[in-house]
Write an enzyme that holds these catalytic residues in place. Structure first.
Site, PDB file in Angstrom:
ATOM      1  N   ASP A 193     -40.065  19.791  52.601  1.00 57.76           N
ATOM      2  CA  ASP A 193     -39.244  18.708  52.062  1.00 57.76           C
ATOM      3  C   ASP A 193     -40.124  17.767  51.252  1.00 57.76           C
ATOM      4  O   ASP A 193     -41.134  17.266  51.741  1.00 57.76           O
ATOM      5  CB  ASP A 193     -38.606  17.960  53.249  1.00 57.76           C
ATOM      6  CG  ASP A 193     -37.497  17.024  52.800  1.00 57.76           C
ATOM      7  OD1 ASP A 193     -37.213  16.965  51.586  1.00 57.76           O
ATOM      8  OD2 ASP A 193     -36.929  16.357  53.667  1.00 57.76           O
ATOM      9  N   ASP A 202     -34.941  19.321  46.382  1.00 56.91           N
ATOM     10  CA  ASP A 202     -36.230  18.928  46.951  1.00 56.91           C
ATOM     11  C   ASP A 202     -36.487  19.496  48.344  1.00 56.91           C
ATOM     12  O   ASP A 202     -37.291  18.951  49.092  1.00 56.91           O
ATOM     13  CB  ASP A 202     -36.366  17.402  46.969  1.00 56.91           C
ATOM     14  CG  ASP A 202     -35.422  16.739  47.950  1.00 56.91           C
ATOM     15  OD1 ASP A 202     -34.434  17.385  48.342  1.00 56.91           O
ATOM     16  OD2 ASP A 202     -35.667  15.584  48.312  1.00 56.91           O
ATOM     17  N   GLU A 203     -35.840  20.584  48.679  1.00 54.55           N
ATOM     18  CA  GLU A 203     -35.981  21.146  50.027  1.00 54.55           C
ATOM     19  C   GLU A 203     -35.880  22.662  49.971  1.00 54.55           C
ATOM     20  O   GLU A 203     -35.043  23.194  49.240  1.00 54.55           O
ATOM     21  CB  GLU A 203     -34.786  20.692  50.866  1.00 54.55           C
ATOM     22  CG  GLU A 203     -35.048  19.672  51.919  1.00 54.55           C
ATOM     23  CD  GLU A 203     -33.762  19.413  52.691  1.00 54.55           C
ATOM     24  OE1 GLU A 203     -33.405  20.253  53.520  1.00 54.55           O
ATOM     25  OE2 GLU A 203     -33.121  18.385  52.428  1.00 54.55           O
TER      26      GLU A 203
HETATM   27 MG   LIG Z   1     -36.729  14.955  50.426  1.00 55.08          MG
END
Ligand SMILES: [Mg+2]
Length: 366
Positions: free
Chosen positions: A10, A113-114
């Site tokens: 993350d 974003d993961e």
């Molecule tokens: Mg994040």
């Protein structure tokens, strides 16, 4: 059978970090991305913010006026207000995702974003090598892009995801298969993905607030006031027996609703209200037909019919409206292009899990 080794990665405060690098800003100054606050008189919402701004209680999707009250900009306060720089995020994300996918057996992007990666064969089933691998990836991403990441390593998606939350930012947490019981000891049920606020409240009514109490209560007793399905699932969470599948999402089976504005809408607060309503209707429908979803998608169509879809997946399928409300609202806030008139907004719950007893053809779009 030996456990799989799953890593969840993350990016920390992704949007704000990308802007900080791009504009060469001081990361200790509260940075708020979003609509123009107009000295506190502006309408619109916060897109996202950095850790320094979070200390003032500022959150994604909050009205920009409220953000200003909590942390005004100059000359009244330290807040640095900025409009998002479009295009930067997807470029940075693509680079991070290619680093992750090139260094894993299997790769699944969960949002911009993961991502989850399965490194079982890559690390020859060795948990120390997986820990070293996560450190290498963390360093590589920082050196090549200047971005900070957090990693979680575990034998299920849930354990990997919870691990990356464990000591954010820039943390790495590994839960070995024989440490799972310890990991859950006295841990609040609210931290477990798959337990939404409503379930947590119901559990609290029975005096259960942490995972040790779940174990003590036992599956049979738990099933009596929740459901057999939930009781068996939560016990599998503690046993480390929930899903370890890492594979690209398929969104074929889904429930979606959208609404078109009579007049193109420029006020992001108004659009956000509509989206909130759509999410509640979709989740109500999901409950009615007894399905849960693992993917939330927000659709935004601007004037001129340019349409964008922004998605985010969660580690387990859920039907909790509060979870998807939060997810949809921040997806909208983080991705909406302020000042562009909006024609349509939509929400879709995807990757549905249908209890096998009620297989049906899902064709539920409206
Ligand atoms: Mg994040």
């Amino acid at each position: 059978m030996a456990s799989r080794i799953i890593i969840h990665c993350d990016l920390d405060a992704f949007y704000a970090s990308v802007e900080t690098i791009h504009h060469n800003l001081n990361p200790d100054v509260p940075l708020i991305l979003g609509s123009d606050p107009k000295g506190g008189k502006g309408r619109g919402i916060v897109s996202t913010c950095n850790y320094a701004a979070r200390k003032f209680g500022i959150r994604s999707a909050m009205p920009i006026g409220e953000a200003w009250r909590r942390c005004p900009g100059p000359p009244h306060g330290p807040g640095h207000y900025l409009k998002s720089t479009r295009g930067l995020y997807s470029r940075a994300s693509r680079k991070v995702m290619s680093i992750l996918s090139e260094n894993a057996d299997k790769f699944e992007q969960a949002s911009i974003d993961e991502a989850y990666i399965d490194v079982t064969e890559y690390c020859s089933g060795d948990w120390d090598s997986a820990l070293a691998h996560a450190k290498t990836l963390q360093t590589k991403i920082f050196e090549e892009l200047g971005l900070s990441t957090s990693f979680g390593i575990g034998s299920t998606r849930i354990l990997a995801k919870m691990g990356s939350e464990e000591n954010k930012p820039a943390g790495i947490h590994r839960t070995l298969p024989d440490e799972i019981e310890l990991f859950f000891q006295n841990r609040s049920v609210r931290e477990v993905p798959g337990i939404g606020p409503k379930t947590a409240t119901r559990l609290a009514e029975w005096g259960i607030t942490n995972m040790s109490e779940v174990s003590e209560f036992g599956e049979i007793a738990l099933a009596r006031f929740t459901s057999e399905r939930f009781a068996s699932w939560i016990n599998r969470v503690i046993e480390g027996e929930t899903s370890d599948d890492v594979s690209p999402l398929r969104s074929r089976k889904s429930i979606g609703k959208e609404s078109t504005f009579e007049f193109d809408q420029v006020d992001s607060e108004v659009v956000l209200d509509h989206l909130t309503n759509l999410v509640m209707r979709v989740m109500k429908r999901a409950k009615e037909i007894g399905v849960a979803g693992r993917l939330g998608e927000v659709k935004i169509r601007y004037q001129g019919f340019e349409t964008h879809t922004h998605g985010k997946s969660i580690p387990v399928a859920m039907d909790d409206e509060t979870v998807f409300l939060r997810l949809a609202r921040s997806l909208f806030a983080e991705n909406v292009e302020f000042d562009r008139p909006i024609r349509l907004v939509g929400f879709r719950l995807g990757n549905l899990e249908i209890p096998s007893s009620r297989q049906s053809t899902l064709d539920l779009d409206e």
